[in-house]
Each structure stands twice: as C-alpha cells, then as structure tokens.
Design a protein around this motif. Sequence first.
Motif, PDB file in Angstrom:
ATOM      1  N   LYS A  25      36.129  35.374  27.625  1.00 18.26           N
ATOM      2  CA  LYS A  25      36.850  36.402  28.401  1.00 18.26           C
ATOM      3  C   LYS A  25      36.616  36.190  29.897  1.00 18.26           C
ATOM      4  O   LYS A  25      37.539  36.315  30.701  1.00 18.26           O
ATOM      5  CB  LYS A  25      36.391  37.805  27.989  1.00 18.26           C
ATOM      6  CG  LYS A  25      36.975  38.256  26.672  1.00 18.26           C
ATOM      7  CD  LYS A  25      36.513  39.669  26.318  1.00 18.26           C
ATOM      8  CE  LYS A  25      37.107  40.139  25.000  1.00 18.26           C
ATOM      9  NZ  LYS A  25      36.680  41.494  24.639  1.00 18.26           N
TER      10      LYS A  25
ATOM     11  N   VAL B 215      38.686  33.274  30.952  1.00 22.15           N
ATOM     12  CA  VAL B 215      40.102  33.642  31.048  1.00 22.15           C
ATOM     13  C   VAL B 215      40.367  34.379  32.361  1.00 22.15           C
ATOM     14  O   VAL B 215      41.361  34.099  33.049  1.00 22.15           O
ATOM     15  CB  VAL B 215      40.531  34.497  29.830  1.00 22.15           C
ATOM     16  CG1 VAL B 215      41.865  35.182  30.079  1.00 22.15           C
ATOM     17  CG2 VAL B 215      40.603  33.642  28.575  1.00 22.15           C
ATOM     18  N   LYS B 216      39.483  35.304  32.729  1.00 23.98           N
ATOM     19  CA  LYS B 216      39.663  36.039  33.994  1.00 23.98           C
ATOM     20  C   LYS B 216      39.625  35.082  35.175  1.00 23.98           C
ATOM     21  O   LYS B 216      40.423  35.203  36.113  1.00 23.98           O
ATOM     22  CB  LYS B 216      38.588  37.117  34.142  1.00 23.98           C
ATOM     23  CG  LYS B 216      38.825  38.311  33.253  1.00 23.98           C
ATOM     24  CD  LYS B 216      37.754  39.368  33.449  1.00 23.98           C
ATOM     25  CE  LYS B 216      37.978  40.536  32.489  1.00 23.98           C
ATOM     26  NZ  LYS B 216      36.950  41.573  32.611  1.00 23.98           N
TER      27      LYS B 216
ATOM     28  N   GLU C 103      42.854  33.124  35.240  1.00 21.37           N
ATOM     29  CA  GLU C 103      43.952  33.973  35.728  1.00 21.37           C
ATOM     30  C   GLU C 103      43.876  34.105  37.243  1.00 21.37           C
ATOM     31  O   GLU C 103      44.896  34.059  37.934  1.00 21.37           O
ATOM     32  CB  GLU C 103      43.895  35.345  35.068  1.00 21.37           C
ATOM     33  CG  GLU C 103      44.338  35.346  33.620  1.00 21.37           C
ATOM     34  CD  GLU C 103      44.142  36.688  32.922  1.00 21.37           C
ATOM     35  OE1 GLU C 103      43.369  37.533  33.437  1.00 21.37           O
ATOM     36  OE2 GLU C 103      44.752  36.883  31.858  1.00 21.37           O
TER      37      GLU C 103
END
Length: 100
Positions: A32, A35-36, A39
């Motif tokens: 996670k 992913v952040k 992004e």
Amino acid sequence: MEAVKKQNRAVEDGKSGNAELKNLEEEVTGLKTKVKQLESDCTAKVKAVDAAEANALALRKQSEGFLLEYDRLLEENQNLRNQLQSIDHMLSHSDSKKSL
C-alpha cells in the motif's frame, strides 16, 4: 495422549498461521505504501508532461511568429532592393545624359 498431541498440533498450526497472517499483513502494508508512492510519482510526472506540452505549444507559437516576421522582413528587403535598383538605374541614365 493422542488427543493432547492433536491439540498441540492444532495450537502450533494456529501459531504458524498467525505468523503467516502477520507477514501477509506487513506485506500488504508495504505494498500500500509503495502504491501511494507510485501514485505520487505518477502525479508528478503528469504535471511535468503537462508543463512540457505547454512549453512546446508556446515555442511553436513563437516559432510561427518568427516565421511571419521573417517573411515580412524578406519582402521589405526585396522592396528596398528594388527601390535602390530603380534609383541606381535613374542615376546611371542621368549621368549618361550629362556626359553627352
């Protein structure tokens, strides 16, 4: 005795299952976070691409303006050369008349 062994195995399986679950939860948390970060990187790159496209458009418009100005100056230069040639032609005729 057999029942105690089975119960012991079940407890050990439960503990190893908990450890595996904990490892998976840590992996999920790490993913996670990744992913952040990705992004965020993607957003930054999109902004950079947008800025580059805006800059390219501005340069294209500036180039078009320079081309128009170049054409205008080229035409003006040709007109001045024609005027100069005409004046030279008139002066050469007047000089030839004076010498006669």
